[in-house]
Design a protein around this motif. Structure first.
Motif, PDB file in Angstrom:
ATOM      1  N   GLY A 134      17.033  -9.251 -22.293  1.00 53.50           N
ATOM      2  CA  GLY A 134      18.202  -9.412 -21.848  1.00 53.50           C
ATOM      3  C   GLY A 134      17.949 -10.488 -20.725  1.00 53.50           C
ATOM      4  N   ARG A 135      18.756 -11.057 -20.526  1.00 54.17           N
ATOM      5  CA  ARG A 135      18.751 -12.852 -19.959  1.00 54.17           C
ATOM      6  C   ARG A 135      18.182 -12.460 -18.260  1.00 54.17           C
ATOM      7  NH1 ARG A 135      24.153 -15.684 -20.002  1.00 54.17           N
ATOM      8  NH2 ARG A 135      21.931 -17.482 -19.784  1.00 54.17           N
ATOM      9  N   GLU A 136      17.418 -11.199 -17.829  1.00 56.35           N
ATOM     10  CA  GLU A 136      15.962 -11.898 -16.599  1.00 56.35           C
ATOM     11  C   GLU A 136      15.391 -11.851 -16.768  1.00 56.35           C
ATOM     12  OE1 GLU A 136      17.550 -11.071 -13.383  1.00 56.35           O
ATOM     13  OE2 GLU A 136      19.955 -11.094 -14.257  1.00 56.35           O
ATOM     14  N   SER A 156       0.657 -12.040 -14.501  1.00 53.22           N
ATOM     15  CA  SER A 156       1.384 -10.888 -14.177  1.00 53.22           C
ATOM     16  C   SER A 156       3.276 -11.030 -14.579  1.00 53.22           C
ATOM     17  CB  SER A 156       1.822 -11.735 -12.392  1.00 53.22           C
ATOM     18  OG  SER A 156       2.069 -12.899 -11.995  1.00 53.22           O
ATOM     19  N   ALA A 157       3.671 -10.643 -14.226  1.00 54.61           N
ATOM     20  CA  ALA A 157       5.086 -10.557 -14.945  1.00 54.61           C
ATOM     21  C   ALA A 157       6.166  -9.507 -14.813  1.00 54.61           C
ATOM     22  CB  ALA A 157       5.135  -9.735 -17.015  1.00 54.61           C
ATOM     23  N   GLN A 158       7.473  -9.223 -14.135  1.00 58.24           N
ATOM     24  CA  GLN A 158       8.252  -9.286 -12.957  1.00 58.24           C
ATOM     25  C   GLN A 158       9.633  -7.664 -14.471  1.00 58.24           C
ATOM     26  OE1 GLN A 158       9.220  -9.320 -10.118  1.00 58.24           O
ATOM     27  NE2 GLN A 158      10.106  -8.314 -10.197  1.00 58.24           N
ATOM     28  N   THR A 159       9.496  -6.742 -14.285  1.00 55.39           N
ATOM     29  CA  THR A 159      10.765  -6.166 -15.223  1.00 55.39           C
ATOM     30  C   THR A 159      11.292  -5.595 -13.661  1.00 55.39           C
ATOM     31  OG1 THR A 159       9.149  -3.501 -14.854  1.00 55.39           O
ATOM     32  CG2 THR A 159       8.756  -5.415 -16.700  1.00 55.39           C
ATOM     33  N   ALA A 160      12.514  -5.145 -14.156  1.00 56.00           N
ATOM     34  CA  ALA A 160      13.076  -4.009 -13.233  1.00 56.00           C
ATOM     35  C   ALA A 160      12.795  -2.511 -12.691  1.00 56.00           C
ATOM     36  CB  ALA A 160      14.900  -4.297 -13.691  1.00 56.00           C
ATOM     37  N   ALA A 161      11.940  -1.967 -13.844  1.00 57.63           N
ATOM     38  CA  ALA A 161      10.902  -1.248 -13.192  1.00 57.63           C
ATOM     39  C   ALA A 161       9.921  -0.611 -12.678  1.00 57.63           C
ATOM     40  CB  ALA A 161      11.101   0.190 -14.335  1.00 57.63           C
TER      41      ALA A 161
END
Length: 676
Positions: free
Chosen positions: A392-394, A411-416
């Motif tokens: 998505g757009r996040e 490094s990367a960001q995910t909701a989970a």
């Protein structure tokens, strides 16, 4: 679809190796490689050391010196909570992670910056007691950490910047308070730390920036006065420091024009020239000569007054250069020609440009995905999203892109999972989460990824120890291929010396594994089958074992020599008893000899063929034959007897003649008696 690291990637593997020389079954003497099955032997991610006690972070923020590597040791600035920011070192283990020196005693710290390797020394700038920020060096020991020279005596800084190594010599820009910011060099000694050339006499300085090395010469930008900037080069001497070319972008611009971003791509030096005030920039290139210094293409004028609109991030990839230009961060590429310089992704806020095996990996933004990971081969069609890591757009907002073993770690960001450590090979399927250090949506915020020998050194916060150094360990056993079974003919009872081909080892790291053997090539091998175990061990201690057979056998028949053909006198009515012996030798065992007929047998009158067989311990056989002739005549004897021995043909003829004469004389006597 989310992909997770399964433990079989080329970067990491939880498997480690079985003990070298572990016994194998007879059926596996010619074996495939055998790694250890012990999953506890290697941990993929480990805390190197909690430098700051009590969970306080030794890396308080990102505004510290990034780690740098000298040999197989990482050097970095850290705060243990007592000494302030000082220089530390680590090879990835807790015992070898320690402070190098307390340059500025007390809790203030020397705040080491600009760490740069030149030759066998690590140079850096630091503050000292009673000193401003000056040039220091270290060999990695406390005793070898020394002030090189106090260029501006007293507590004022000498403003050292742009540390750049050229063949063991360190070049930098500094202001000694007399000449202004000018070009200096150092060999690591006070006497060898000198001003190269005072380009602009007086305290104003030459405005030197952007140092780069091309073909054993140092190139840099300098202020050329009103309306122009200058490209210079130096061999480290005053006479060898000269202007290459003057660069002018806008004739009518009353403001300053500058050169920035000097970047080497092959044998060409690329750079930007322009005016930050007019927001007008050009891409230039140089081969190091005045005629070979020319504008590649004008990048246009930006309507933004923001200095951030200046082009940046020149990156050499696959025979071309990529860069970012414009207020919205469009991605450009260039092959050094005007027509070959164009935008491949508009208004993308491209950043973290990284060369991976000839293709560009970078972070960019678009409306559908936000900030995600992209790739480009230098064409518009070949510029594409690798994966929408945070769907998505996040945005996943990949940071700290670092090439390790043919892949890019980031490094990367995910909701989970929060912000954690990832890896990509430039494909969607090859983009995976490596490790969720803080399970769940919490983040460990990995940063400053730095390859150190077989490990990757990085800073992360596991939520317990604060921001501390961690290591991404190499747990992948090396590949190993043993030679084929070796056959050798025995040279003696002990076997034979055997030379065999070397096993072949490979690894996911640049350094080749070492190989050891249970029995060395060229040594003596006994008769029969011997299993040779080869063990490959990489830098991290991961090992793999394979084995092969060396078969030493005796397939050579004995060397057999028969007697010459024999001729004997008849000794009894039907023939004669005859003795003889053949000779047999063998390199490995004592051969046995059989005869048909046997020595000492009775041989009848006439010719008889004797067949001889020699056999060794391993069943190898040799054969030969000879003739035994028994004459019809008895051997004559001197006492008038018949004789039974062996005689020569001449003796036999003499006895035959005497016998004939005797018989003739007898007949005559008989005939004379009848007539009377």
């Amino acid at each position: 679809m989310r992909r997770y690291w399964t433990g079989v990637s080329s970067l990491l593997c939880i498997s480690a190796l079985a003990a070298a020389g572990a016994p194998l079954t007879a059926a596996a003497l010619d074996s495939t490689p055998v790694p250890s099955a012990d999953p506890a032997a290697c941990r993929p991610v480990t805390l190197v050391k909690g430098i700051a006690a009590g969970g306080a972070s030794s890396f308080p923020d990102y505004d510290v010196q990034p780690p740098i590597v000298l040999g197989k040791t990482a050097f970095f600035a850290a705060n243990d909570g007592t000494s302030g920011l000082e220089l530390w070192r680590s090879r990835g283990g807790e015992s070898d992670t320690e402070r190098v020196a307390d340059v500025f005693p007390g809790s203030t710290g020397s705040d080491p910056r600009s760490l740069t390797v030149a030759g066998n020394s690590l140079f850096f700038t630091a503050k000292g007691e009673g000193l401003g920020r000056e040039l220091w060096k270290t060999d990695g020991t406390a005793e070898g950490t020394v002030l090189v020279k106090d260029l501006r005596p007293g507590p004022e800084d000498s403003g050292i910047t742009s540390l750049t190594a050229l063949e063991g010599t360190l070049f930098f820009v500094a202001d000694d308070g007399v000449h202004g910011p000018e070009l200096w060099k150092s060999d690591g000694t006070p006497e060898g730390t000198v001003l190269v050339k005072d380009l602009v006499p007086g305290t104003g300085g030459a405005g030197i920036t952007s140092l780069a090395v091309l073909r054993n010469a140092l190139y840099f930008a300098a202020d050329g006065g009103p309306h122009e900037a200058e490209l210079w080069k130096s061999d480290g001497t005053e006479a060898g420091t000269e202007r290459v070319a003057a660069v002018r972008v806008i004739e009518s611009d009353p403001g300053e024009q500058i050169i920035q971003g000097l970047t080497v791509a092959g044998d060409t030096l690329y750079f930007f020239a322009g005016s930050p005030y007019a927001s007008q920039w050009d891409l230039w290139k140089s081969d190091g000569s005045a005629p070979g210094t020319a504008r590649v293409k004008s990048l246009g004028r930006s309507s933004s007054d923001d200095y951030g609109a200046a082009p940046a991030s020149l990156t050499s990839t696959g025979g071309q250069v990529f860069f970012v230009s414009g207020a919205s961060g469009s991605l450009w590429r260039s092959d050094g020609t005007t027509d070959g310089t164009y935008v491949v992704k508009e208004s993308s806020n491209a950043r973290f440009l990284t060369n991976l095996n000839g293709q560009l990996i970078f972070t960019a933004w678009d409306e559908a995905s936000g900030f995600e990971l992209w790739r480009s081969n230098g064409t518009v069609a070949g510029t594409a999203l690798i994966e929408d890591i945070n769907p998505g757009r996040e945005s996943a907002a990949p940071f700290w892109l670092t090439v390790v073993d043919g892949k890019v770690l980031f490094s990367a960001q995910t909701a989970a999972e929060g912000r954690e450590l990832w890896s990509t090979d430039g494909t969607q399927d090859g983009t995976v989460l490596l490790h969720d250090i803080v399970p769940g949506p919490g983040s460990s915020e990995p940063s400053w990824l730095t390859p150190v020998g077989p490990r990757v050194f990085f800073i992360t916060d596991d939520g317990t120890d604060g921001a501390e150094p961690w290591a991404l360990n190499d747990c992948t056993p090396p590949g190993l291929v043993c030679p084929s079974r070796v056959y050798m003919e025995a040279k003696g009872p002990a076997g034979a010396p055997v030379t065999y081909a070397s096993a072949t080892a490979s690894d996911n790291k640049p350094a080749l594994p070492s190989i050891t053997y249970s029995k060395l090539s060229g040594s003596d091998f006994p008769l029969g089958n011997t299993a040779v175990f080869a063990t490959a061990t990489d830098e991290s201690g991961n090992s793999t074992t394979c084995s092969f057979q060396v078969v030493v056998s005796d397939t050579t028949a004995p060397r057999l020599t028969c007697p010459r053909d024999m001729e004997v006198w008849r000794k009894f009515r039907y023939g004669s008893k005859v003795d003889f012996a053949a000779e047999a030798t063998d390199a490995v065992s004592k051969p046995s000899i059989t005869y048909d007929p046997a020595p000492g047998s009775d041989f009848v009158v006439g010719n008889t063929k004797v067949r001889v067989t020699a056999s060794d311990t391993f069943g190898n056989v040799s054969r030969c034959s000879f003739d035994v002739k028994v004459r019809r005549e008895y051997e004559p004897r001197g006492d008038g007897g018949c004789g039974c021995g062996v005689s020569s043909p001449g003796v036999l003829s003499g006895w035959a003649l005497l016998t004939a004469v005797s018989m003739l004389a007898g007949r005559r006597r008989k005939s004379g008696g009848s007539s009377k």
